[in-house]
Write a protein that holds these residues in place. Structure first.
Motif, short mmCIF file in Angstrom:
data_model
loop_
_atom_site.label_atom_id
_atom_site.label_comp_id
_atom_site.label_asym_id
_atom_site.label_seq_id
_atom_site.Cartn_x
_atom_site.Cartn_y
_atom_site.Cartn_z
N ASN A 9 0.53 -1.38 -0.04
CA ASN A 9 0.20 0.13 0.41
C ASN A 9 0.68 1.25 0.10
N VAL A 10 2.13 1.06 0.73
CA VAL A 10 3.02 2.41 0.87
C VAL A 10 3.34 2.54 -0.31
N ALA A 11 3.70 1.70 -1.21
CA ALA A 11 3.91 1.49 -2.40
C ALA A 11 3.37 2.06 -3.85
N ALA A 12 2.02 1.76 -3.70
CA ALA A 12 0.97 1.65 -4.78
C ALA A 12 -0.33 2.18 -4.79
N ALA A 13 -0.28 2.68 -3.49
CA ALA A 13 -1.77 3.20 -3.40
C ALA A 13 -1.51 4.72 -4.01
N GLY A 14 -2.67 5.28 -4.54
CA GLY A 14 -3.08 6.76 -5.25
C GLY A 14 -2.31 6.55 -6.93
N HIS A 15 -1.51 5.39 -7.55
CA HIS A 15 -0.24 5.14 -8.30
C HIS A 15 -1.73 4.53 -9.52
N ARG A 16 -1.88 5.16 -10.58
CA ARG A 16 -2.64 4.44 -11.45
C ARG A 16 -2.34 2.69 -11.93
N LEU A 17 -2.88 1.92 -12.32
CA LEU A 17 -3.35 0.51 -12.49
C LEU A 17 -2.25 0.33 -13.32
N ALA A 18 -2.26 1.06 -14.24
CA ALA A 18 -1.42 0.40 -14.96
C ALA A 18 -0.17 1.01 -14.92
N ASP A 19 0.65 1.64 -14.46
CA ASP A 19 1.95 1.89 -13.62
C ASP A 19 2.17 0.64 -12.64
N LEU A 20 1.05 0.56 -12.52
CA LEU A 20 1.88 -0.86 -11.12
C LEU A 20 2.93 -2.45 -11.30
N ASP A 21 2.93 -2.23 -13.31
CA ASP A 21 4.28 -3.76 -12.87
C ASP A 21 5.60 -2.65 -12.98
N GLU A 22 5.95 -1.33 -12.86
CA GLU A 22 6.82 -0.78 -12.38
C GLU A 22 6.98 -0.13 -10.75
N VAL A 23 6.35 -0.27 -10.70
CA VAL A 23 5.76 0.13 -9.59
C VAL A 23 6.64 -0.92 -8.23
N LEU A 24 5.53 -2.09 -9.12
CA LEU A 24 6.06 -3.52 -8.01
C LEU A 24 7.35 -4.34 -9.02
N SER A 25 8.00 -3.81 -9.21
CA SER A 25 8.49 -4.81 -9.29
C SER A 25 10.28 -5.10 -8.93
N GLY A 26 9.93 -3.75 -7.64
CA GLY A 26 11.72 -4.25 -6.94
C GLY A 26 11.05 -4.48 -6.32
N LEU A 27 9.68 -4.85 -5.39
CA LEU A 27 8.65 -4.89 -3.93
C LEU A 27 10.20 -6.40 -3.49
N PRO A 28 10.02 -7.85 -4.41
CA PRO A 28 10.49 -8.98 -3.71
C PRO A 28 11.74 -9.09 -3.16
N ASP A 29 12.74 -7.79 -3.45
CA ASP A 29 14.33 -7.34 -2.87
C ASP A 29 13.95 -6.66 -1.69
N ALA A 30 14.06 -5.61 -1.27
CA ALA A 30 13.09 -5.62 -0.22
C ALA A 30 12.76 -6.69 0.95
N PHE A 31 12.63 -8.18 0.70
CA PHE A 31 11.87 -9.53 1.50
C PHE A 31 13.81 -10.07 2.09
N ALA A 32 13.44 -11.29 3.14
CA ALA A 32 13.93 -11.90 3.17
C ALA A 32 13.82 -12.56 2.05
N LEU A 33 14.77 -13.74 1.08
CA LEU A 33 14.78 -15.08 0.39
C LEU A 33 13.49 -16.03 0.83
N ALA A 34 13.59 -16.25 2.15
CA ALA A 34 12.47 -17.22 2.01
C ALA A 34 11.10 -16.46 2.34
N ASP A 35 10.57 -15.04 1.95
CA ASP A 35 9.80 -14.59 1.51
C ASP A 35 9.12 -14.67 0.03
N GLU A 36 10.69 -14.11 -0.67
CA GLU A 36 10.14 -13.47 -2.00
C GLU A 36 9.22 -14.90 -2.67
N LYS A 37 9.29 -15.71 -2.59
CA LYS A 37 8.05 -16.50 -3.25
C LYS A 37 6.95 -15.93 -2.89
N LEU A 38 6.49 -16.14 -1.49
CA LEU A 38 5.50 -14.78 -0.94
C LEU A 38 5.23 -13.65 -2.02
#
Length: 340
Positions: free
Chosen positions: A181-210
């Motif tokens: 929600n911090v990363a994506a709220a307020g963004h156009r849905l068409a732009d979310l691919d780019e907004v969310l692309s780096g999100l998995p890197d912010a989590f531990a390797l064990a949680d990356e799959k989820l």
């Protein structure tokens, strides 16, 4: 010939033909309208209009009817779209304000417009990719399922369920919900691919799959064609008066209305300005089944942005000013509800 007078004669022919369904003659025009000239002068004007392709003689009577070209000139020369009365506006607002969610709003709007125009009403659901994300919720369902809820700024709600290989850590789910929600709220849905692309890197390797599974389901939802949905109401109105508005049969019209791809194409081709009312007349629809109809549409959406369209389909012999006013009024109330 006086150009303004010719337009007055054409306007009178259209108005009388819409009201009576009967071909209009010069004597009737002279009796019903204050044109300020004799029936002989009106006949001369009608002859010039017929030569220009704006009116035609359907049979050997003296009466004339508007052609597609005549309707087009009539619509183009409408100086203003007449406003609805105060009681009509209050009725629209009261009916739509009672809606409980987006589905109810769309259902009420399409039924209301069909009732106002006595024609076929068409409402396109707000486009998902033109919307902005208001909130994204993650809800554990049992041990191995996670419900992903996407809520847009126009009230649209999409739900998808992810099957997990192992039970999800509630703390990880909570942290992911916040970060999404911090990363994506307020963004156009068409732009979310780019907004969310780096999100998995912010989590531990064990949680990356989820995390990748959640991001993937959001992206898949946005890519689905099912977002292009329309709702119809009032098709029975086409048959009122025994189908006299159509030269042969209403079957081609009904078949065209069943093909949502045809209506979606027309809606997509018509003006994008949320405040503009667009009219396609007869063959301008570029579909054989709709050559005896006209399609009046406008856009609606929050903050002046068009997210979808609403319209009315009826016979060529329709009340264009009244239909345009009704379409615009319902669209404006839809926009207010979405912005609220």
């Amino acid at each position: 010939m006086n150009e303004d007078r010719r337009l007055d004669v054409l306007r009178a022919i259209v108005e009388d033909y819409v009201a009576t369904r009967e071909p209009v003659g010069s004597r009737a025009l002279a009796d019903r309208h204050a044109l300020g000239v004799s029936p002989a002068t009106i006949r001369n004007d009608m002859a010039a209009l017929e030569e220009g392709g704006y009116i035609a003689q359907p049979h050997t009577s003296a009466g004339r009817v508007p052609t597609d070209k005549g309707y087009r000139l009539f619509v183009d020369r409408l100086s203003t779209v007449k406003p609805l009365s105060a009681p009509e506006k209050r009725a629209i607002q009261g009916f739509l304000d009672e809606a409980v969610d987006l589905d109810d709003v769309v259902d009420r709007a399409v039924r209301l417009l069909a009732q106002l125009t006595q024609q076929v009403a068409v409402v396109q659901y707000p486009s998902l990719r033109r919307s902005a994300l208001r909130h994204l919720e993650l809800v554990p369902v049992g041990e191995r399922h996670l419900l992903v809820v996407i809520i847009t700024d126009n009230g649209r709600v999409e739900q998808r369920t992810i099957e997990l290989e192992a039970p999800a850590d509630e703390a990880v789910v909570a942290r992911l919900r916040i970060r999404l929600n911090v990363a994506a709220a307020g963004h156009r849905l068409a732009d979310l691919d780019e907004v969310l692309s780096g999100l998995p890197d912010a989590f531990a390797l064990a949680d990356e799959k989820l995390v990748r599974a959640v991001v993937g389901i959001v992206e898949e939802t946005l890519a689905e064609d099912s977002e292009e949905r329309i709702v119809l109401s009032g098709t029975a109105n086409l048959a009122r008066g025994g189908g006299m508005d159509f030269a042969h049969t209403i079957s081609p019209v009904l078949e065209a209305l069943e093909e949502q791809v045809v209506l979606l194409r027309l809606l997509g081709e018509m003006a994008e300005d949320a405040e503009a009312v667009s009219v396609r007349i007869g063959r301008e629809t570029q579909h054989e089944g709709l050559v005896e109809t006209s399609f009046v549409t406008t856009g609606y959406g929050a903050d002046g942005t068009t997210v979808a369209r609403i319209g009315s389909i009826g016979p060529l012999r329709m009340d264009y000013p009244g239909t345009m006013a009704s379409v615009r009024a319902v669209a404006r109330y839809l926009s207010r509800i979405l912005a609220g």
